[in-house]
Design an enzyme around this catalytic site. Structure first.
Site, PDB file in Angstrom:
ATOM      1  N   LYS A 186       0.760  -1.445  -0.016  1.00 58.66           N
ATOM      2  CA  LYS A 186       0.044   0.094   0.046  1.00 58.66           C
ATOM      3  C   LYS A 186       1.011   1.387   0.102  1.00 58.66           C
ATOM      4  O   LYS A 186       0.439   2.102  -0.717  1.00 58.66           O
ATOM      5  CB  LYS A 186      -1.122   0.041   1.286  1.00 58.66           C
ATOM      6  CG  LYS A 186      -2.074  -1.041   1.044  1.00 58.66           C
ATOM      7  CD  LYS A 186      -3.361  -0.761   2.151  1.00 58.66           C
ATOM      8  CE  LYS A 186      -4.416  -1.633   1.926  1.00 58.66           C
ATOM      9  NZ  LYS A 186      -5.397  -1.745   2.736  1.00 58.66           N
TER      10      LYS A 186
ATOM     11  N   LYS B  24      -4.873  -9.587  -6.847  1.00 61.53           N
ATOM     12  CA  LYS B  24      -6.095 -10.014  -6.339  1.00 61.53           C
ATOM     13  C   LYS B  24      -7.018  -8.870  -6.689  1.00 61.53           C
ATOM     14  O   LYS B  24      -6.646  -7.597  -6.777  1.00 61.53           O
ATOM     15  CB  LYS B  24      -5.994 -10.039  -4.959  1.00 61.53           C
ATOM     16  CG  LYS B  24      -5.724  -8.656  -4.173  1.00 61.53           C
ATOM     17  CD  LYS B  24      -5.891  -8.892  -2.585  1.00 61.53           C
ATOM     18  CE  LYS B  24      -5.936  -7.582  -2.179  1.00 61.53           C
ATOM     19  NZ  LYS B  24      -6.719  -7.449  -0.817  1.00 61.53           N
TER      20      LYS B  24
ATOM     21  N   LYS C  62     -10.125  -2.814  -3.911  1.00 58.42           N
ATOM     22  CA  LYS C  62     -10.687  -1.558  -4.368  1.00 58.42           C
ATOM     23  C   LYS C  62      -9.599  -0.532  -4.644  1.00 58.42           C
ATOM     24  O   LYS C  62      -9.813   0.315  -5.205  1.00 58.42           O
ATOM     25  CB  LYS C  62     -11.529  -1.244  -3.412  1.00 58.42           C
ATOM     26  CG  LYS C  62     -11.103  -1.261  -1.872  1.00 58.42           C
ATOM     27  CD  LYS C  62     -12.604  -1.188  -0.719  1.00 58.42           C
ATOM     28  CE  LYS C  62     -12.190  -1.779   0.377  1.00 58.42           C
ATOM     29  NZ  LYS C  62     -13.272  -2.462   1.328  1.00 58.42           N
TER      30      LYS C  62
HETATM   31  P1  ADP Z   1      -9.444  -4.365   0.372  1.00 61.92           P
HETATM   32  O1  ADP Z   1      -8.518  -5.304   0.373  1.00 61.92           O
HETATM   33  O2  ADP Z   1     -10.159  -4.422  -1.171  1.00 61.92           O
HETATM   34  O3  ADP Z   1      -9.184  -3.108   0.677  1.00 61.92           O
HETATM   35  P2  ADP Z   1     -10.461  -4.942   2.751  1.00 61.92           P
HETATM   36  O4  ADP Z   1      -9.138  -4.778   3.352  1.00 61.92           O
HETATM   37  O5  ADP Z   1     -11.743  -4.148   3.589  1.00 61.92           O
HETATM   38  O6  ADP Z   1     -10.699  -4.757   1.503  1.00 61.92           O
HETATM   39  O7  ADP Z   1     -10.854  -6.508   3.125  1.00 61.92           O
HETATM   40  C1  ADP Z   1     -12.038  -6.899   3.749  1.00 61.92           C
HETATM   41  C2  ADP Z   1     -12.003  -8.431   3.699  1.00 61.92           C
HETATM   42  O8  ADP Z   1     -12.103  -8.995   2.339  1.00 61.92           O
HETATM   43  C3  ADP Z   1     -10.706  -9.150   4.348  1.00 61.92           C
HETATM   44  O9  ADP Z   1     -11.020 -10.130   4.881  1.00 61.92           O
HETATM   45  C4  ADP Z   1      -9.962  -9.546   2.976  1.00 61.92           C
HETATM   46  O10 ADP Z   1      -9.072 -10.478   3.246  1.00 61.92           O
HETATM   47  C5  ADP Z   1     -11.051  -9.605   2.053  1.00 61.92           C
HETATM   48  N1  ADP Z   1     -10.633  -9.394   0.583  1.00 61.92           N
HETATM   49  C6  ADP Z   1     -10.326  -8.662   0.082  1.00 61.92           C
HETATM   50  N2  ADP Z   1     -10.011  -8.602  -1.327  1.00 61.92           N
HETATM   51  C7  ADP Z   1     -10.083  -9.954  -1.378  1.00 61.92           C
HETATM   52  C8  ADP Z   1     -10.006 -10.786  -2.473  1.00 61.92           C
HETATM   53  N3  ADP Z   1      -9.502 -10.328  -3.811  1.00 61.92           N
HETATM   54  N4  ADP Z   1     -10.208 -12.173  -2.441  1.00 61.92           N
HETATM   55  C9  ADP Z   1     -10.866 -12.683  -1.421  1.00 61.92           C
HETATM   56  N5  ADP Z   1     -10.734 -12.122  -0.275  1.00 61.92           N
HETATM   57  C10 ADP Z   1     -10.737 -10.616  -0.398  1.00 61.92           C
END
Ligand code: ADP
Ligand code: NA
Length: 330
Positions: free
Chosen positions: A114, A197, A200
């Protein structure tokens, strides 16, 4: 504790959740709520590790809570709350900061990813210590299991290390949590770049399936998903990462195994898989959006649910914090 404790959180950063959030995490939250004493939260404290507009953050926090309810969380069966409503998170995080080594924190790969995206001058100390706030999030509730995607495994591991450290240095206060990660959906990939992956912050708009987009917008994204130049629908994460990702998403939404799907698509081309997936997703997302919309249309009810959640969460969190303060010598 009469039943196992479960704890997890999701950031309200962009309002709409994406398909990776749902399949990797939120779906498991729904499944786990009945058999466990489950605590789920919208982690707005984590959101301000990167710049946020106040009105947008407030709105996105509500939209996030509504989506969790829309996805099937039931306040009768779980505790749903907003992280900033429970001040003990920030309080325990300070203690955790003082137990974590600087080098140990520096090894967190999410921070490396990040911070390199934002550049050194826009990277806050909050972003650096966000895994440590997460340690506090988990330990406050004496969680046994933490349902998350693969990207969060390292953060649960460091939580275990710090909990053990506190327990041996002061007194055995904390439950040692385990990650709860379902292999099949732990890492949903970007539809345009199946090497990264779905996320957002890192995905392009076409690579990201947002749960609040119109179903026909998402259908287009499925249909233009990047695959390979072959034609045979088969599962091969190395040679066919795009097709394999679509198969895993299909399997998660349809309940059919990947083997069944490969047999089903025998003699058909990638287009057939994409079209079916778009339809399957629309069937799930349409009622999800209706339920989410209903919660957003009733702000008083949403406030009520979140206020009850915060009260239930605080009852547990304040007890843990009081014990911790006592053992430390406060
Ligand atoms: P992001 O990674 O998009 O910023 P968050 O950090 O809020 O989202 O993650 C919320 C949940 O979603 C966490 O448990 C994270 O491991 C899961 N998660 C985020 N992206 C993925 C993905 N591409 N595949 C599976 N799980 C995911
Ligand atoms: Na429950």
């Amino acid at each position: 504790k009469d039943r196992p404790r479960v704890l997890s959180g999701i950031q309200p950063t962009s309002g709409s959740f994406h398909l990776g959030n749902y399949l990797g995490a939120v779906r498991q939250w729904v499944d786990l709520q009945k058999e466990n004493d489950a605590f789920y939260m919208v982690v707005d404290l984590h959101a301000i590790t990167v710049p946020q507009d106040p009105a947008t953050l407030r709105q996105n926090t509500r939209i996030s809570a509504a989506q969790l309810l829309g996805a099937g969380l039931d306040p009768e069966h779980c505790t749903l709350f907003v992280q900033s409503h429970v001040p003990e998170h920030a309080q325990l995080a300070w203690v955790m900061n003082c137990l974590t080594g600087f080098g140990e924190a520096s090894r967190m790969t999410q921070f490396k990813d990040k911070s390199s995206r934002y550049g050194a001058d826009s990277t806050t100390v909050g972003l650096f210590t966000y895994p440590i706030l997460q340690i506090a999030d988990i330990l406050l509730y004496q969680a046994d299991a933490v349902p998350v995607g693969e990207d969060q495994r390292q953060h649960v591991e460091i939580t275990r290390d710090i909990a053990e450290r506190f327990n041996s240095r002061y007194a055995p206060v904390f439950t040692i949590p385990k990650p709860y990660i379902l292999k099949e959906t732990a890492k949903i990939m970007d539809l345009q770049d199946p090497g990264i992956k779905m996320s957002k912050s890192a995905s392009s708009p076409k690579g990201l399936v947002s749960l609040l987009d119109e179903a026909k917008v998402s259908a287009k994204k499925f249909k233009s998903a990047v695959t390979d130049t072959g034609t045979v629908v088969s599962y091969d994460e190395e040679q066919k990462p795009g097709v394999s990702n679509l198969l895993r998403i299909h399997s998660a939404l349809s309940g059919q195994s990947v083997e069944q799907l490969v047999a089903h698509f025998e003699g058909k081309m990638y287009g057939a898989l994409k079209t079916e997936l778009a339809e399957l997703f629309a069937e799930w997302v349409t009622p999800f959006q209706q339920r989410t919309g209903a919660f957003l249309d009733d702000p008083a009810e949403l406030d009520r649910v979140l206020a009850i959640g915060a009260e239930k969460a605080r009852a547990v969190a304040s007890e843990t914090l009081a014990t911790v303060y006592d053992r430390i010598g406060f």
